[in-house]
Design a protein around this motif. Structure first.
Motif, short mmCIF file in Angstrom:
data_model
loop_
_atom_site.label_atom_id
_atom_site.label_comp_id
_atom_site.label_asym_id
_atom_site.label_seq_id
_atom_site.Cartn_x
_atom_site.Cartn_y
_atom_site.Cartn_z
N ASP A 110 23.21 -3.28 -2.37
CA ASP A 110 22.39 -2.47 -3.03
C ASP A 110 21.92 -0.98 -2.14
O ASP A 110 21.69 -1.47 -0.83
CB ASP A 110 21.08 -3.00 -3.59
N VAL A 111 21.92 0.00 -2.72
CA VAL A 111 21.42 1.14 -1.97
C VAL A 111 19.98 1.44 -2.11
O VAL A 111 19.53 1.47 -3.21
CB VAL A 111 22.20 2.35 -1.97
N VAL A 112 18.95 1.59 -1.08
CA VAL A 112 17.54 1.66 -1.29
C VAL A 112 17.34 2.96 -0.47
O VAL A 112 17.99 3.43 0.28
CB VAL A 112 16.90 0.48 -0.56
N LYS A 113 16.07 3.25 -0.99
CA LYS A 113 15.38 4.45 -0.25
C LYS A 113 14.04 4.13 0.14
O LYS A 113 13.40 3.29 -0.17
CB LYS A 113 15.21 5.93 -1.45
N PRO A 114 13.34 5.09 1.15
CA PRO A 114 12.17 4.82 1.55
C PRO A 114 11.10 4.39 0.43
O PRO A 114 11.17 5.24 -0.55
CB PRO A 114 11.57 5.76 2.24
N GLY A 115 10.29 3.10 0.56
CA GLY A 115 9.29 3.13 -0.42
C GLY A 115 9.67 2.05 -1.62
O GLY A 115 8.84 1.54 -2.25
N ASP A 116 11.09 1.75 -1.89
CA ASP A 116 11.91 0.81 -2.63
C ASP A 116 11.04 -0.49 -2.35
O ASP A 116 11.15 -0.86 -1.17
CB ASP A 116 13.12 1.00 -2.81
N VAL A 117 10.51 -1.25 -3.33
CA VAL A 117 10.07 -2.54 -3.13
C VAL A 117 11.17 -3.45 -2.95
O VAL A 117 12.08 -3.58 -4.07
CB VAL A 117 8.93 -2.91 -4.11
N ILE A 118 11.26 -4.42 -2.10
CA ILE A 118 12.53 -5.29 -1.76
C ILE A 118 11.96 -6.81 -1.85
O ILE A 118 12.80 -7.62 -2.11
CB ILE A 118 13.13 -5.13 -0.64
N GLY A 119 10.71 -7.06 -1.88
CA GLY A 119 10.24 -8.32 -1.95
C GLY A 119 8.54 -8.44 -1.77
O GLY A 119 8.10 -7.27 -1.92
N SER A 120 8.20 -9.52 -1.36
CA SER A 120 6.71 -9.53 -1.27
C SER A 120 6.60 -10.49 -0.10
O SER A 120 7.22 -11.31 0.42
CB SER A 120 5.97 -10.22 -2.49
#
Length: 314
Positions: free
Chosen positions: A258-268
């Protein structure tokens, strides 16, 4: 006198470019080379950025110039048996099996010329093809290192997804409005599982606090590790690997690639780890955040604390 004054003016102009102008010039050069060679601009940008990233952290390579980071040794550029490593003559460079090409049609092949550099790179890539599989094969034949191929393919995927090269934006791993605390613990001793050092910064927060991607990147790793528990690894275009560990869980549908960007929630935030899959609660909930740099030869950890202090202000 006039000639030297002109050179001085050009040097000043180059030094006065701001970061936005540098990114714009890069993109213009990538697009121009794409138009000439049919090599997608994001392939050129991917290799160029990788070369820039390793030149920034290696002593055996010259520092990258402002615009284009792609580098070839003079003996490869002008030819291994060429008595003049600074040769710019297309005839003698070809005679001595140099790889340099004339990208702007001025009758010279200059290793300091950005158009010649990118055209030379594109000429090599074009001999393999213009799709992802051909690009990957070209990278392997050139670098002969799996991690380097993965890193450059990551760059290409990010650039193709976002359609730009200015990807400086960053985010703190935890959102504003949540209580957290952290201090510099990089290099501290760790005892569980054998003597080792702490390769990161622990950010203590409550269970379930969202954990965010700090940069544009590609998910390279996801799953369980007996030390880090549920963890995610993301590599950015600077060839820096970001490691998020001890998670309580992952974001829905997050997967490797997956491609992500700054601020994307990836977990907790959680307290997973120090045992077989599912082990939790052996320490207070926190995010272990680590950063690793790859220089094209090896990868090592470095202290993320100063970076976190900067990103915290965003």
């Amino acid at each position: 006198m006039i000639f030297f004054c002109f050179l001085g003016i050009e040097e000043v102009k180059a030094k006065e470019l701001n970061q936005e102008e540098i990114y714009q010039q890069r993109m213009n050069l990538y697009k121009k080379t794409e138009a000439l060679t049919s090599i997608p601009w994001y392939y050129l940008a991917a290799v160029d950025q990788f070369e820039r990233s390793i030149r920034d952290v290696r002593d055996d390579l010259p520092d990258p110039p402002a615009i284009i980071g792609y580098y070839l040794p003079p003996e490869q550029w002008a030819g291994p048996l060429n008595p003049n490593p600074q040769d710019t003559n297309p005839i003698t460079i070809e005679l001595f099996s140099g790889v340099g090409k004339d990208g702007n049609g001025d009758g010279k092949i200059e290793q300091t010329n950005e158009e010649d550099l990118l055209y030379t790179l594109a000429h090599f890539l074009r001999s393999y093809g213009v799709d992802d599989q051909s690009f990957r094969l070209a990278l392997w034949d050139y670098y002969k290192r799996d991690q380097t191929v993965r890193s450059i393919m990551t760059n290409a995927k990010i650039y193709r997804t976002f359609g730009k090269v200015d990807l400086r934006e960053k985010a703190f791993p935890l959102p504003k409005g949540y209580n957290y605390t952290y201090k510099n613990t990089w290099g501290d001793r760790r005892g569980w599982g054998g003597r080792r050092i702490h390769e990161g910064t622990d950010i203590f927060a409550g269970y379930g606090t969202p954990v965010r991607a700090i940069a544009y990147g590609v998910v390279e790793l996801k799953g369980w590790n007996k030390y880090g528990g549920w963890r995610v690894g993301i590599r950015d275009v600077n060839n820096t690997y970001h490691y998020y560990a001890h998670l309580n869980g992952f974001s829905k549908d997050l997967k490797i690639g997956d491609v992500v960007k700054p601020g994307d929630v990836i977990g907790s935030v959680g307290s997973s780890g120090y045992g077989p899959p599912g082990t939790s609660g052996k320490f207070p909930p926190h995010l272990h955040f680590g950063m690793y740099k790859d220089n094209g030869i090896r990868e090592w950890s470095f202290d993320p604390f100063p970076h976190l202090k900067i990103w915290e202000r965003y």
